[in-house]
Motif scaffolding. Structure first.
Motif, PDB file in Angstrom:
ATOM      1  N   MET A 192       0.844  -1.193   0.000  1.00 41.95           N
ATOM      2  CA  MET A 192       0.000   0.000   0.000  1.00 41.95           C
ATOM      3  C   MET A 192       0.881   1.245   0.000  1.00 41.95           C
ATOM      4  N   ASN A 193       0.551   2.258  -0.852  1.00 47.47           N
ATOM      5  CA  ASN A 193       1.371   3.458  -0.920  1.00 47.47           C
ATOM      6  C   ASN A 193       1.099   4.380   0.260  1.00 47.47           C
ATOM      7  N   GLU A 194       1.836   5.520   0.278  1.00 41.35           N
ATOM      8  CA  GLU A 194       1.737   6.434   1.420  1.00 41.35           C
ATOM      9  C   GLU A 194       0.337   7.017   1.557  1.00 41.35           C
ATOM     10  N   ASP A 195      -0.300   7.369   0.429  1.00 40.44           N
ATOM     11  CA  ASP A 195      -1.664   7.909   0.481  1.00 40.44           C
ATOM     12  C   ASP A 195      -2.640   6.885   1.052  1.00 40.44           C
ATOM     13  N   GLY A 196      -2.459   5.618   0.658  1.00 41.79           N
ATOM     14  CA  GLY A 196      -3.338   4.573   1.171  1.00 41.79           C
ATOM     15  C   GLY A 196      -3.233   4.429   2.678  1.00 41.79           C
ATOM     16  N   TRP A 197      -2.014   4.470   3.204  1.00 40.39           N
ATOM     17  CA  TRP A 197      -1.836   4.363   4.656  1.00 40.39           C
ATOM     18  C   TRP A 197      -2.418   5.574   5.367  1.00 40.39           C
ATOM     19  N   LEU A 198      -2.319   6.765   4.747  1.00 41.44           N
ATOM     20  CA  LEU A 198      -2.894   7.964   5.355  1.00 41.44           C
ATOM     21  C   LEU A 198      -4.409   7.835   5.452  1.00 41.44           C
ATOM     22  N   ILE A 199      -5.036   7.296   4.404  1.00 42.81           N
ATOM     23  CA  ILE A 199      -6.485   7.097   4.425  1.00 42.81           C
ATOM     24  C   ILE A 199      -6.874   6.132   5.539  1.00 42.81           C
ATOM     25  N   VAL A 200      -6.173   4.997   5.604  1.00 37.39           N
ATOM     26  CA  VAL A 200      -6.490   3.981   6.615  1.00 37.39           C
ATOM     27  C   VAL A 200      -6.306   4.543   8.017  1.00 37.39           C
ATOM     28  N   SER A 201      -5.182   5.216   8.253  1.00 40.31           N
ATOM     29  CA  SER A 201      -4.906   5.725   9.601  1.00 40.31           C
ATOM     30  C   SER A 201      -5.888   6.822   9.989  1.00 40.31           C
ATOM     31  N   SER A 202      -6.295   7.651   9.025  1.00 44.12           N
ATOM     32  CA  SER A 202      -7.245   8.727   9.326  1.00 44.12           C
ATOM     33  C   SER A 202      -8.618   8.156   9.672  1.00 44.12           C
ATOM     34  N   VAL A 203      -9.057   7.162   8.899  1.00 43.38           N
ATOM     35  CA  VAL A 203     -10.349   6.538   9.176  1.00 43.38           C
ATOM     36  C   VAL A 203     -10.310   5.824  10.526  1.00 43.38           C
ATOM     37  N   LEU A 204      -9.222   5.118  10.793  1.00 43.82           N
ATOM     38  CA  LEU A 204      -9.089   4.443  12.089  1.00 43.82           C
ATOM     39  C   LEU A 204      -9.095   5.452  13.234  1.00 43.82           C
ATOM     40  N   GLY A 205      -8.489   6.617  13.002  1.00 39.18           N
ATOM     41  CA  GLY A 205      -8.485   7.655  14.034  1.00 39.18           C
ATOM     42  C   GLY A 205      -9.892   8.086  14.409  1.00 39.18           C
ATOM     43  N   VAL A 206     -10.745   8.250  13.402  1.00 36.48           N
ATOM     44  CA  VAL A 206     -12.142   8.619  13.660  1.00 36.48           C
ATOM     45  C   VAL A 206     -12.827   7.544  14.491  1.00 36.48           C
TER      46      VAL A 206
ATOM     47  N   GLY B  13     -24.633  -2.660  11.057  1.00 36.30           N
ATOM     48  CA  GLY B  13     -23.934  -3.486  10.079  1.00 36.30           C
ATOM     49  C   GLY B  13     -23.079  -2.657   9.140  1.00 36.30           C
ATOM     50  N   THR B  14     -23.632  -1.559   8.619  1.00 39.33           N
ATOM     51  CA  THR B  14     -22.854  -0.714   7.703  1.00 39.33           C
ATOM     52  C   THR B  14     -21.768   0.050   8.454  1.00 39.33           C
ATOM     53  N   SER B  15     -22.019   0.402   9.717  1.00 39.59           N
ATOM     54  CA  SER B  15     -21.005   1.125  10.497  1.00 39.59           C
ATOM     55  C   SER B  15     -19.796   0.240  10.788  1.00 39.59           C
ATOM     56  N   LEU B  16     -20.039  -1.019  11.119  1.00 43.39           N
ATOM     57  CA  LEU B  16     -18.931  -1.932  11.397  1.00 43.39           C
ATOM     58  C   LEU B  16     -18.119  -2.215  10.136  1.00 43.39           C
ATOM     59  N   SER B  17     -18.811  -2.413   9.023  1.00 50.20           N
ATOM     60  CA  SER B  17     -18.087  -2.675   7.770  1.00 50.20           C
ATOM     61  C   SER B  17     -17.365  -1.437   7.258  1.00 50.20           C
ATOM     62  N   ALA B  18     -17.761  -0.258   7.746  1.00 48.81           N
ATOM     63  CA  ALA B  18     -17.152   0.998   7.278  1.00 48.81           C
ATOM     64  C   ALA B  18     -15.675   1.095   7.630  1.00 48.81           C
ATOM     65  N   VAL B  19     -15.259   0.398   8.679  1.00 49.06           N
ATOM     66  CA  VAL B  19     -13.841   0.444   9.055  1.00 49.06           C
ATOM     67  C   VAL B  19     -12.963  -0.017   7.892  1.00 49.06           C
ATOM     68  N   VAL B  20     -13.464  -0.970   7.115  1.00 49.83           N
ATOM     69  CA  VAL B  20     -12.735  -1.476   5.949  1.00 49.83           C
ATOM     70  C   VAL B  20     -13.166  -0.765   4.674  1.00 49.83           C
ATOM     71  N   LEU B  21     -14.459  -0.513   4.522  1.00 52.23           N
ATOM     72  CA  LEU B  21     -14.983  -0.034   3.247  1.00 52.23           C
ATOM     73  C   LEU B  21     -14.772   1.465   3.021  1.00 52.23           C
ATOM     74  N   ILE B  22     -14.694   2.275   4.075  1.00 49.67           N
ATOM     75  CA  ILE B  22     -14.405   3.694   3.863  1.00 49.67           C
ATOM     76  C   ILE B  22     -13.025   3.868   3.215  1.00 49.67           C
ATOM     77  N   PRO B  23     -11.951   3.276   3.766  1.00 46.87           N
ATOM     78  CA  PRO B  23     -10.652   3.412   3.080  1.00 46.87           C
ATOM     79  C   PRO B  23     -10.677   2.859   1.657  1.00 46.87           C
ATOM     80  N   ALA B  24     -11.387   1.735   1.445  1.00 45.26           N
ATOM     81  CA  ALA B  24     -11.430   1.138   0.110  1.00 45.26           C
ATOM     82  C   ALA B  24     -12.086   2.083  -0.895  1.00 45.26           C
ATOM     83  N   TRP B  25     -13.246   2.657  -0.535  1.00 46.41           N
ATOM     84  CA  TRP B  25     -13.948   3.547  -1.465  1.00 46.41           C
ATOM     85  C   TRP B  25     -13.222   4.874  -1.643  1.00 46.41           C
ATOM     86  N   LEU B  26     -12.594   5.373  -0.595  1.00 43.90           N
ATOM     87  CA  LEU B  26     -11.826   6.607  -0.762  1.00 43.90           C
ATOM     88  C   LEU B  26     -10.656   6.396  -1.719  1.00 43.90           C
TER      89      LEU B  26
END
Length: 323
Positions: A1-15, A301-314
């Protein structure tokens, strides 16, 4: 995963970590159920209006009335389409996915049809697209209008849905008033005339809005998790995830690529496309005596899956839209 991808994941996890802290505070009784109403009122009537006023007045994008009207139009249209498509899906396939009564179908439609447009996309906009925050706030005005018009018709079946108290509550709500006043100040060129003491105090209050909202959301969601009946829920949950976080993101990204005139609007639609279902429709489901269990299954259900799907869609959306 590139730097932008990790930034997306870490930002979503932070929320979600801040929301998790809210859930922990609930477990420890540092944030009690008795305090929910007062804290929610404080957030809705003071902190969010301060955030919206501060971002609109201090933001740079408000050079024409077209710039002010385009985001609410997108917010209303896409949310209305989400409600109607979710209701048609529930009507057509309800008996196979656990939505075998009109109450369950309408509960599904009003919850799966609307994306979270508050405390999750706002901090992500601050991180990734700060220049799009004003458009996101104006977009949310359109979402609210769709919720209190089309959403009420969907949940009630058209019986008593457009009652005057709902419209009065919407039109007099402090966040909407704050947006209207801020847009007027911006359009009239008076932003520089607002006293520094007012600007500073509103800025301090606005900084509290998102952390308070996330903590409170986490506390409320953990209550829902404990109260929800999960037996036989998987068909409804999978249908909700497939629609809210599968069909709607593809539709919204297509609309953004074809119809959005500016980069800020495309950024807003990208953020919204990645979102799970909003939490507030659960309140409407309870208010109008529909199926609360279905509503909770959809939202959680959608909130729990969002941990994975928000970074994917972004990640996918940034590539697709070039933003």
């Amino acid at each position: 995963m590139n730097e932008d991808g990790w930034l997306i994941v870490s930002s979503v996890l932070g929320v979600f970590l801040v929301m998790g802290l809210g859930a922990f505070c609930r477990q420890r009784r540092w944030l009690t159920r008795e305090s929910d109403r007062s804290l929610a009122s404080l957030a809705a009537n003071v902190l969010l209006p301060s955030l919206f006023f501060d971002r609109v007045v201090q933001g740079g994008r408000m050079d024409s009335m077209a710039a002010a009207w385009e985001p609410p139009l997108f917010g209303f249209s896409i949310t209305a389409a989400g409600f109607l498509l979710a209701w048609l899906l529930a009507r057509a396939f309800g008996k196979w996915v656990g939505l075998d009564t009109p109450a369950k179908q309408r509960s599904f439609a009003v919850c799966a049809g609307i994306a979270n447009y508050g405390y999750i996309p706002l901090p992500l906009a601050e991180i990734f697209y700060p220049e799009a925050q004003v458009d996101l706030i104006l977009h949310n005005v359109g979402v609210d209008l769709a919720l209190w018009s089309i959403g009420i018709v969907v949940i009630t079946g058209g019986t008593g849905g457009g009652d005057p108290p709902s419209w009065r509550r919407l039109l007099s709500s402090p966040p909407l008033v704050a947006v209207a006043v801020a847009v007027s100040i911006k359009q009239l060129g008076w932003a520089g005339s607002v006293p520094a003491a007012v600007v500073n105090s509103i800025g301090w209050l606005s900084d509290c809005a998102i952390p308070m909202g996330l903590l409170l959301s986490g506390a409320i969601i953990i209550d829902f998790v404990r109260d929800t009946d999960w037996r036989g829920a998987w068909r409804t949950i999978l249908t909700a995830v497939a629609f809210r976080q599968g069909v709607m993101p593809m539709l919204m990204l297509t609309v953004a690529g074809v119809f959005a005139s500016g980069i800020e609007m495309r950024q807003v639609l990208l953020l919204q496309a990645a979102m799970p279902s909003a939490v507030f429709p659960i309140v409407l489901v309870r208010l109008y005596d529909r199926d609360t269990t279905t509503a909770l299954r959809v939202v959680l259900g959608t909130s729990l899956s969002a941990v994975v799907l928000i970074p994917a869609w972004l990640t996918v959306g940034r590539w697709w839209l070039g933003v």
